[in-house]
Motif scaffolding. Structure first.
Motif: not given
Ligand SMILES: [Zn+2]
Length: 288
Positions: A159, A157, A146-147, A164
């Motif tokens: 994060c 994102c 996912g990243h 991402c």
């Molecule tokens: Zn991310």
């Protein structure tokens, strides 16, 4: 008897070897470490299991310590393996999607030698099972698919990075894509899916964009892992299922010809107890 436990931010789900299921609401204690750990401890020992597999939504070390869990702040730094030992129960602790990947292999794709599982819901997680073993990396944090970045300086994102895969392929990703296409209208993921089913063009366009990014993300993963099976699952994929029939064709077209011949794309059939099922599978395959 053995059981699998899926520890999430809203519910802890339990699946027993005989098929019995339980779902315990824990959102009210997800920020209170002491209360959450106590609740988890009760759930672990309930019914005197002989072995327990535990799937946790968060970064989990090879030793079974939760390094960080964005959805369950109460679990940050908690040594779940130690909890098991204190209760005198042997078992396994793994990131939830890695456990889910193992469940896919164990129950539905035992013939696969290299299985990539991608689960899309609130976020995007992945797991990889190679020759019947979960690939976890050096610290236990492999497969943060996912990243990985699919758009330089792209959307923000969860994060904190930009561009991402999860920033596009997740509930919030789809909601943002739709909002941009419809000049600011905010809808929830299920409302977008519903509108698309009713023939709404903007909603259908948003899903197409979602699929474009998903194809790029999966193509990257296929080029790296050369799987024989790509399994898509998670709540959002379930909702979008009727729009996903061409995903295998799209992905095969995008992927280099040689690895393209090696894989089949499938959809998970296990629903909301998927990660608990994977955790149970870990407990059942007890030599792992
Ligand atoms: Zn991310």
């Amino acid at each position: 008897m053995k059981k699998g436990i899926d520890v999430g931010g809203s519910f802890i789900k339990v699946l027993w070897e005989d098929g019995k299921r339980e779902k315990v609401y824990v959102r009210n204690v997800s920020k209170n470490k002491e209360a959450f750990v106590e609740r988890l401890r009760e759930i672990i020992r309930e019914g005197n299991p002989t072995k327990v597999g535990i799937a946790v939504a968060g970064f989990t070390s090879l030793e079974g310590v939760v390094y960080r869990s964005p959805n369950i702040p109460a679990l940050d730094g908690v040594d779940i393996k130690k909890l098991l030992l204190e209760e005198g129960i042997s078992g396994f602790v793994l990131n939830d999607v890695s456990a889910g990947a193992f469940g896919e292999w164990y129950y539905d794709h035992r013939d696969s030698r290299n299985l990539l599982f991608v689960a899309i819901g609130t976020g995007l997680g992945a797991g990889f099972v190679c020759e019947g073993r979960v690939f976890l990396g050096s610290c236990g944090s492999a497969l943060e698919l996912g990243h990985h970045i699919v758009e330089k300086d792209g959307e923000l994102c969860s994060c904190g990075r930009r561009g991402c895969l999860e920033a596009y392929c997740s509930s919030y990703g789809l909601e943002r894509i739709y909002k941009k296409l419809s000049a600011g209208e905010s809808l929830k993921d299920y409302q977008i899916v519903l509108r698309a089913k009713e023939g709404d063009q903007k909603a259908q366009e948003a899903i197409e964009t979602f699929k474009d990014y998903l194809t790029i993300g999966l193509m990257n993963a296929v080029h790296i892992f050369n799987p024989d099976r790509v399994v898509l699952g998670g709540g959002l994929i379930q909702q979008l299922r009727e729009f996903m029939d061409d995903m295998e064709t799209r992905l095969k077209k995008a992927v280099e010809a040689f690895p393209s011949q090696c894989f089949k794309l499938d959809f998970s059939k296990c629903g909301e107890f998927c990660m608990a099922r994977g955790a149970l599978a870990l407990a059942l395959a007890d030599d792992r």
